[in-house]
Design a protein around this motif. Structure first.
Motif: not given
Length: 87
Positions: A42-56
């Motif tokens: 399972e994915f460790t967080s329920d996150i959108t692609m945009e949120e992942m980009i902001d994080f990374c």
């Protein structure tokens, strides 16, 4: 290892070494996702692609020496092609 031979997480685009792979439900290594994005099937967080980009973006900029603007541009081009975000 050259760039073409590297394996990248199909969620966050992190280059993965031997100890970076996430796990499937049966405990085997995920062939697609890193340990930060995927555990026990399972994915460790329920996150959108945009949120992942902001994080990374800040982490990518720091790790590569790119500006955050360059890292964001690269991420916005790469992330839609990653398995997690294509599904």
């Amino acid at each position: 290892m050259n760039f073409e031979d590297m394996i990248f997480c199909q969620s966050c685009a992190m280059p993965m070494g031997e100890d970076d792979f996430g796990t499937e439900k049966d405990g085997s290594k995920s062939q697609d996702y890193c340990k930060y994005c995927y555990q026990n099937g399972e994915f460790t967080s329920d996150i959108t692609m945009e949120e992942m980009i902001d994080f990374c973006v800040p982490k990518t900029a720091e790790a590569t020496g790119m500006s955050e603007e360059e890292a964001r541009k690269m991420s916005e081009e790469m992330f839609p092609k990653l398995k997690r975000w294509m599904e």
